[in-house]
Design a protein around this motif. Sequence first.
Motif, PDB file in Angstrom:
ATOM      1  N   GLU A  69       3.778 -13.184  -2.130  1.00 44.10           N
ATOM      2  CA  GLU A  69       2.611 -12.442  -1.662  1.00 44.10           C
ATOM      3  C   GLU A  69       2.325 -12.827  -0.223  1.00 44.10           C
ATOM      4  O   GLU A  69       2.483 -13.986   0.164  1.00 44.10           O
ATOM      5  CB  GLU A  69       1.408 -12.789  -2.546  1.00 44.10           C
ATOM      6  CG  GLU A  69       0.127 -12.105  -2.128  1.00 44.10           C
ATOM      7  CD  GLU A  69      -1.035 -12.534  -2.987  1.00 44.10           C
ATOM      8  OE1 GLU A  69      -1.538 -11.691  -3.743  1.00 44.10           O
ATOM      9  OE2 GLU A  69      -1.416 -13.723  -2.908  1.00 44.10           O
ATOM     10  N   ILE A  71      -0.760 -11.994   2.769  1.00 42.43           N
ATOM     11  CA  ILE A  71      -2.035 -11.361   3.101  1.00 42.43           C
ATOM     12  C   ILE A  71      -1.978 -10.965   4.575  1.00 42.43           C
ATOM     13  O   ILE A  71      -1.855 -11.826   5.449  1.00 42.43           O
ATOM     14  CB  ILE A  71      -3.235 -12.302   2.838  1.00 42.43           C
ATOM     15  CG1 ILE A  71      -3.198 -12.847   1.394  1.00 42.43           C
ATOM     16  CG2 ILE A  71      -4.545 -11.591   3.145  1.00 42.43           C
ATOM     17  CD1 ILE A  71      -3.334 -11.800   0.318  1.00 42.43           C
ATOM     18  N   ALA A  77      -3.274  -7.578   0.416  1.00 39.30           N
ATOM     19  CA  ALA A  77      -2.123  -8.288  -0.143  1.00 39.30           C
ATOM     20  C   ALA A  77      -0.904  -7.385  -0.124  1.00 39.30           C
ATOM     21  O   ALA A  77      -0.966  -6.222  -0.520  1.00 39.30           O
ATOM     22  CB  ALA A  77      -2.416  -8.733  -1.567  1.00 39.30           C
ATOM     23  N   TYR A  79       3.381  -7.447  -1.115  1.00 40.70           N
ATOM     24  CA  TYR A  79       4.326  -8.174  -1.953  1.00 40.70           C
ATOM     25  C   TYR A  79       5.749  -7.861  -1.522  1.00 40.70           C
ATOM     26  O   TYR A  79       6.083  -6.724  -1.213  1.00 40.70           O
ATOM     27  CB  TYR A  79       4.109  -7.819  -3.425  1.00 40.70           C
ATOM     28  CG  TYR A  79       2.730  -8.221  -3.874  1.00 40.70           C
ATOM     29  CD1 TYR A  79       2.479  -9.509  -4.314  1.00 40.70           C
ATOM     30  CD2 TYR A  79       1.672  -7.325  -3.795  1.00 40.70           C
ATOM     31  CE1 TYR A  79       1.201  -9.891  -4.698  1.00 40.70           C
ATOM     32  CE2 TYR A  79       0.394  -7.701  -4.177  1.00 40.70           C
ATOM     33  CZ  TYR A  79       0.167  -8.984  -4.621  1.00 40.70           C
ATOM     34  OH  TYR A  79      -1.094  -9.366  -4.982  1.00 40.70           O
TER      35      TYR A  79
END
Length: 122
Positions: A69, A71, A77, A79
């Motif tokens: 993940e 940010i 977020a 992925y």
Amino acid sequence: MEVIGKIKLINETQTFGSNGFRKRELVVTTDEQYPQMILIEFIQDKCDLLDAYQVGQDVKVSINLRGREWINPQGEAKYFNSVQGWRIENLAQAASQNIPPADNFAPAPDLSSDNEPDDLPF
């Protein structure tokens, strides 16, 4: 997990950062109705495993799926996935090792001979 196919591309080893992180990429084309070109990363000491392989060879690559993940600056977020290889086998070489040489087979016995008595109870 494993990926089986033909080597399409082997990139040179890349080094990142001051700590010397190494990564090398391999692309394997699967042999399916709809062939897939799978990018597999080999990292650190596993990069050297690819030195013995060439484009066009049929291989079996043992892999791990990795996910992480991140940010972003807006607080969202994101992925990411990666496919990491940790072992590679040459399928042509493995197949030749599993086939015993022809001279290791014993000749079949001659069962057509009538010289032996029939000792069957029926």
